[in-house]
Design an enzyme around this catalytic site. Structure first.
Site, PDB file in Angstrom:
ATOM      1  N   HIS A 307      -1.611   4.950 -50.062  1.00  0.00           N
ATOM      2  CA  HIS A 307      -1.075   5.060 -51.398  1.00  0.00           C
ATOM      3  C   HIS A 307       0.475   5.358 -51.561  1.00  0.00           C
ATOM      4  CE1 HIS A 307      -0.227   6.282 -55.653  1.00  0.00           C
ATOM      5  NE2 HIS A 307      -1.602   5.645 -56.089  1.00  0.00           N
ATOM      6  N   ASP A 364      -9.444   3.729 -55.995  1.00  0.00           N
ATOM      7  CA  ASP A 364     -10.257   2.415 -56.043  1.00  0.00           C
ATOM      8  C   ASP A 364     -11.378   2.666 -54.881  1.00  0.00           C
ATOM      9  OD1 ASP A 364      -7.087   0.872 -56.610  1.00  0.00           O
ATOM     10  OD2 ASP A 364      -8.720   1.001 -57.977  1.00  0.00           O
TER      11      ASP A 364
HETATM   12  C1  SDX Z   1      -3.346   1.822 -56.972  1.00  0.00           C
HETATM   13  O1  SDX Z   1       1.124   3.322 -57.610  1.00  0.00           O
HETATM   14  C2  SDX Z   1       0.223   3.634 -58.115  1.00  0.00           C
HETATM   15  O2  SDX Z   1       0.024   4.815 -58.968  1.00  0.00           O
HETATM   16  C3  SDX Z   1      -1.184   2.688 -58.022  1.00  0.00           C
HETATM   17  C4  SDX Z   1      -2.345   3.339 -58.504  1.00  0.00           C
HETATM   18  C5  SDX Z   1      -2.358   3.460 -59.940  1.00  0.00           C
HETATM   19  O3  SDX Z   1      -3.251   4.198 -60.601  1.00  0.00           O
HETATM   20  O4  SDX Z   1      -1.580   2.714 -60.758  1.00  0.00           O
HETATM   21  O5  SDX Z   1      -2.594   4.466 -57.896  1.00  0.00           O
HETATM   22  C6  SDX Z   1      -3.463   2.077 -58.285  1.00  0.00           C
HETATM   23  O6  SDX Z   1      -2.769   0.680 -56.793  1.00  0.00           O
HETATM   24  C7  SDX Z   1      -4.054   2.278 -55.761  1.00  0.00           C
HETATM   25  C8  SDX Z   1      -3.786   1.509 -54.388  1.00  0.00           C
HETATM   26  C9  SDX Z   1      -4.802   0.311 -54.361  1.00  0.00           C
HETATM   27  N1  SDX Z   1      -4.596  -0.618 -53.120  1.00  0.00           N
HETATM   28  C10 SDX Z   1      -5.140  -0.523 -51.977  1.00  0.00           C
HETATM   29  O7  SDX Z   1      -6.031   0.329 -51.805  1.00  0.00           O
HETATM   30  C11 SDX Z   1      -4.817  -1.417 -51.098  1.00  0.00           C
HETATM   31  C12 SDX Z   1      -4.930  -0.824 -49.617  1.00  0.00           C
HETATM   32  N2  SDX Z   1      -3.769   0.395 -49.558  1.00  0.00           N
HETATM   33  C13 SDX Z   1      -2.557  -0.467 -49.075  1.00  0.00           C
HETATM   34  O8  SDX Z   1      -2.268  -1.891 -48.962  1.00  0.00           O
HETATM   35  C14 SDX Z   1      -1.247   0.463 -49.379  1.00  0.00           C
HETATM   36  O9  SDX Z   1      -1.491   1.734 -48.924  1.00  0.00           O
HETATM   37  C15 SDX Z   1      -0.740   0.393 -50.583  1.00  0.00           C
HETATM   38  C16 SDX Z   1      -0.364  -0.642 -51.300  1.00  0.00           C
HETATM   39  C17 SDX Z   1      -1.526   1.240 -51.500  1.00  0.00           C
HETATM   40  C18 SDX Z   1       0.732   1.350 -50.145  1.00  0.00           C
HETATM   41  O10 SDX Z   1       1.608   0.413 -49.649  1.00  0.00           O
HETATM   42  P1  SDX Z   1       2.963   1.307 -49.116  1.00  0.00           P
HETATM   43  O11 SDX Z   1       3.258   2.357 -49.764  1.00  0.00           O
HETATM   44  O12 SDX Z   1       4.122   0.259 -49.235  1.00  0.00           O
HETATM   45  O13 SDX Z   1       2.829   1.518 -47.792  1.00  0.00           O
HETATM   46  P2  SDX Z   1       2.753   0.467 -46.406  1.00  0.00           P
HETATM   47  O14 SDX Z   1       1.940  -0.813 -46.908  1.00  0.00           O
HETATM   48  O15 SDX Z   1       4.203   0.315 -45.793  1.00  0.00           O
HETATM   49  O16 SDX Z   1       1.845   1.203 -45.352  1.00  0.00           O
HETATM   50  C19 SDX Z   1       2.344   2.482 -44.525  1.00  0.00           C
HETATM   51  C20 SDX Z   1       1.749   2.099 -43.192  1.00  0.00           C
HETATM   52  C21 SDX Z   1       1.986   0.869 -42.555  1.00  0.00           C
HETATM   53  O17 SDX Z   1       1.497   0.957 -41.012  1.00  0.00           O
HETATM   54  P3  SDX Z   1       2.990   0.971 -40.188  1.00  0.00           P
HETATM   55  O18 SDX Z   1       3.977  -0.305 -40.577  1.00  0.00           O
HETATM   56  O19 SDX Z   1       3.634   2.243 -40.429  1.00  0.00           O
HETATM   57  O20 SDX Z   1       2.402   0.706 -38.825  1.00  0.00           O
HETATM   58  O21 SDX Z   1       0.448   2.490 -43.527  1.00  0.00           O
HETATM   59  C22 SDX Z   1      -0.357   1.483 -42.915  1.00  0.00           C
HETATM   60  C23 SDX Z   1       0.762   0.095 -43.071  1.00  0.00           C
HETATM   61  O22 SDX Z   1       0.078  -0.939 -42.399  1.00  0.00           O
HETATM   62  N3  SDX Z   1      -1.330   1.167 -44.185  1.00  0.00           N
HETATM   63  C24 SDX Z   1      -2.553   0.632 -43.914  1.00  0.00           C
HETATM   64  C25 SDX Z   1      -3.403   0.682 -45.269  1.00  0.00           C
HETATM   65  N4  SDX Z   1      -2.266   1.115 -46.271  1.00  0.00           N
HETATM   66  C26 SDX Z   1      -1.339   1.498 -45.537  1.00  0.00           C
HETATM   67  N5  SDX Z   1      -3.485   0.465 -42.792  1.00  0.00           N
HETATM   68  C27 SDX Z   1      -4.745   0.010 -42.963  1.00  0.00           C
HETATM   69  N6  SDX Z   1      -5.392   0.135 -44.136  1.00  0.00           N
HETATM   70  C28 SDX Z   1      -4.541   0.503 -45.359  1.00  0.00           C
HETATM   71  N7  SDX Z   1      -5.354   0.525 -46.517  1.00  0.00           N
END
Ligand code: SDX
Length: 428
Positions: A307, A364
Site C-alpha cells: 500500500h 483488497d
Molecule cells: C487500493 O491509496 C489508497 O488508499 C488505495 C486504497 C483505497 O482505499 O483507495 O487503499 C485501495 O488501491 C489498495 C491497493 C490495491 N493494489 C494492489 O493490491 C496491487 C498490488 N500492490 C502494489 O502494486 C503496490 O503495493 C501499490 C500499487 C499498492 C503501492 O505501490 P507503491 O506505493 O508505488 O510502491 P511500489 O510499487 O514503489 O513498491 C515498493 C516496492 C517495490 O520493490 P523495490 O522496487 O523497492 O524493489 O515494493 C514492491 C515493489 O516491487 N512491491 C511489491 C508489491 N507491492 C509493492 N512486490 C510484490 N508484490 C506486491 N504486491
C-alpha cells in the site's frame, strides 16, 4: 511561535510556513515557492505531496489507523449502517433519526433510472466489463439532468444530484450485472434498505420469491462501510481534480470510477481472487508464487499486498479477514481460496522481501472471498468497491467545491528537445 522551513537556494535562504493538522501531521506550505524562488518541487506519484487539507478522513499508515470524521472504522463497521456512514462522510456528523429518515427517504425516491437508459444497456455486449458500463452510465446520467451542468446552481440542487447518485448507482450496478446474464432487470423495491435492495436487484428473478440471509446483508453493509473513503487515494484525487474544473458531478464520479478500475487500485480485488484461483489450480504451492512475487524479472505481483500509505496492517484488511471466518462459517461455505490466502499472508509476512518493504495485506486481499461467498461474481468486485467509495468521492468533491479550491494544474520539469526547425518530409 509557529514553525518555519528554511530552504537555501543560490546562496539565499527562503522561509516557508509549516502547517500542522489536528492529528499533528506537518506540511511545508510551498504555495509561494515558485513566486519566491523560481523553483518548483518534483514528486512523481505525489508520494510526499499533500494536495489539500481535508476534514473528512484521517489515516495513519505507520500505526494502521483509519477514521471517518473522527470515528474509528472498527466502531462504524460494527455499529453503523452504510447510509448512516454516507451521511457522516458527506455532511460531517452522524445523522439524527430525523436527518437519517429524510436522507434515506430522498434516496429511496430516486432509485429508478430513466427508462431510456435501458436501451443503453442493451447495446453492450454480454461480456462487457461492468466497470466500463458503470462509468459510462454514470456520465450519461448528466444528459438526463442538464441542470446539473450548472456549477453555480443552488446547494439544494447540488444535494439533489448527490442523492440521485447514491440512489441510482446500485440500480445501474445491478442492471450492468443483469445485462451480462441477459436476465430481466429487477426494479428497486422501496420497502428494502440500501443493501437488501441492491442484493434484490442483483439476484432476484421475476418468477421467484426473493429471500436473502441477513448474514449476507450485514456482510455487504460492513464491506461498503470499510470502502467508503480513504482520503487522497488515486480515484479520489481524480474526482477532486476533475471536479476542480467545475465539470458536473456525474462526469466527475464517472472519472473516479474509471480511475478505480485499474488493477493497482480498486481493480485489485478482482485480481486477488483470480490470483488465488491460479495458485489453487496450480496445486496451491504458495512458496512458488511468493518467490515469483519477489522476482524482479517476473511481472507477477502479490495482488492485495502492499500500500502506498499503510506500512503496517491495513486496518480494513484486519476487519475483513475476521469477517471472512465469521461469514463463511455462518453461511456454511468452505472456500479453499481462504486457506490459500491465509497461507500466502503467513509466508509473505515472514519473508524478508515483504518485511523490508512493509508489504502487508490491504483492503483488497480478503474482500473478494466475502463477495464470492455472498454470490457476487468476480467481475463485479470492483463495482462493489465503487458502490462503497461513492459517498467518499462525493464528500471530497463537496469539500473541494465548498472550499472554493482552484482548478488543479500541476507543473512539470521539461526534459525534451530544446529547439528544432521544421524540415520538409522529403528531407527527413
Ligand atoms: C487500493 O491509496 C489508497 O488508499 C488505495 C486504497 C483505497 O482505499 O483507495 O487503499 C485501495 O488501491 C489498495 C491497493 C490495491 N493494489 C494492489 O493490491 C496491487 C498490488 N500492490 C502494489 O502494486 C503496490 O503495493 C501499490 C500499487 C499498492 C503501492 O505501490 P507503491 O506505493 O508505488 O510502491 P511500489 O510499487 O514503489 O513498491 C515498493 C516496492 C517495490 O520493490 P523495490 O522496487 O523497492 O524493489 O515494493 C514492491 C515493489 O516491487 N512491491 C511489491 C508489491 N507491492 C509493492 N512486490 C510484490 N508484490 C506486491 N504486491
Amino acid at each position: 511561535m509557529s514553525e518555519i522551513a528554511k530552504i537555501e537556494l543560490g546562496g539565499k535562504v527562503f522561509e516557508f510556513p509549516v502547517i500542522t493538522g489536528t492529528e499533528n501531521e506537518k506540511a511545508i506550505d510551498i504555495s509561494n515557492l515558485r513566486q519566491d524562488t523560481g523553483y518548483i518541487t518534483l514528486d512523481t506519484g505525489y508520494k510526499n505531496t499533500g494536495a489539500t487539507t481535508s476534514a473528512i478522513t484521517f489515516l495513519d499508515g505507520e500505526e494502521g489507523i483509519l477514521k471517518y470524521r473522527g470515528y474509528g472504522i472498527e466502531e462504524l463497521a460494527e455499529k453503523a449502517t452504510f447510509i448512516e456512514v454516507a451521511y457522516l462522510l458527506i455532511y460531517g456528523n452522524l445523522p439524527t433519526q430525523d436527518q437519517l429518515n429524510q436522507f434515506r427517504d430522498s434516496i429511496t425516491k430516486h432509485t429508478l433510472v430513466h427508462e431510456d437508459m435501458k436501451q443503453f444497456f442493451e447495446a453492450y455486449p454480454a461480456k462487457a466489463h461492468p466497470m466500463g458500463v458503470l462509468a459510462s452510465m454514470v456520465c450519461s446520467l448528466s444528459t438526463f439532468y442538464p441542470e446539473s451542468l450548472d456549477p453555480h446552481r443552488s446547494a439544494e440542487a447540488k444535494n439533489l444530484t448527490i442523492h440521485r447518485l447514491i440512489a441510482k448507482l446500485p440500480t445501474l450496478a445491478a442492471w450492468a450485472y443483469k445485462n451480462s446474464t441477459r436476465h430481466p432487470f429487477m426494479y428497486p423495491k422501496n420497502e428494502f434498505d440500501y443493501c437488501k435492495n441492491f442484493l434484490y436487484m442483483m439476484f432476484a428473478m421475476p418468477t421467484e420469491d426473493f429471500n436473502v440471509d441477513p448474514v449476507v446483508v450485514d456482510a455487504l453493509n460492513k464491506l461498503l462501510i470499510l470502502h467508503a473513503d480513504h482520503e487522497q487515494n488515486c480515484s479520489t484525487s481524480t474526482v477532486r481534480i476533475v471536479g476542480s474544473s467545475q465539470a458536473n458531478l456525474y462526469a466527475t464520479i464517472s472519472a473516479g470510477i474509471s480511475a478505480l478500475w485499474g488493477p493497482l487500485h480498486g481493480g485489485a480485488n478482482q485480481e486477488v481472487i483470480e490470483m488465488l484461483e491460479k495458485i489453487h489450480n496450480d496445486g496451491g504451492d504458495v512458496d512458488k508464487w511468493v518467490a515469483k512475487a519477489k522476482d524482479k524479472d517476473d511481472s507477477f505481483r502479490l495482488m492485495g499486498f502492499g500500500h502506498r500509505v499503510y506500512k503496517n496492517f491495513d486496518p480494513r484488511a484486519k476487519i475483513i479477514k475476521k469477517a471472512c471466518d465469521d461469514i463463511l462459517e455462518k453461511l456454511g461455505v468452505n472456500d479453499p481460496l481462504l486457506a490459500i490466502a491465509k497461507r500466502l499472508e503467513q509466508v509473505a509476512l515472514e519473508d524478508e522481501y515483504f518485511k523490508a518493504r512493509n508489504l502487508y495485506p490491504n483492503v483488497d486481499f480478503y474482500s473478494g472471498i466475502i463477495y464470492k461467498a455472498i454470490g457476487i461474481p468476480t467481475e463485479m468486485f470492483t463495482v462493489m468497491f465503487a458502490l462503497g467509495r461513492l459517498p467518499g468521492w462525493i464528500a471530497q468533491w463537496k469539500e473541494m467545491t465548498e472550499n472554493k479550491e482552484p482548478i488543479g494544474r500541476p507543473r512539470q520539469i521539461y526534459t525534451g528537445e530544446v529547439l528544432r526547425t521544421y524540415v520538409p518530409i522529403e528531407k527527413r
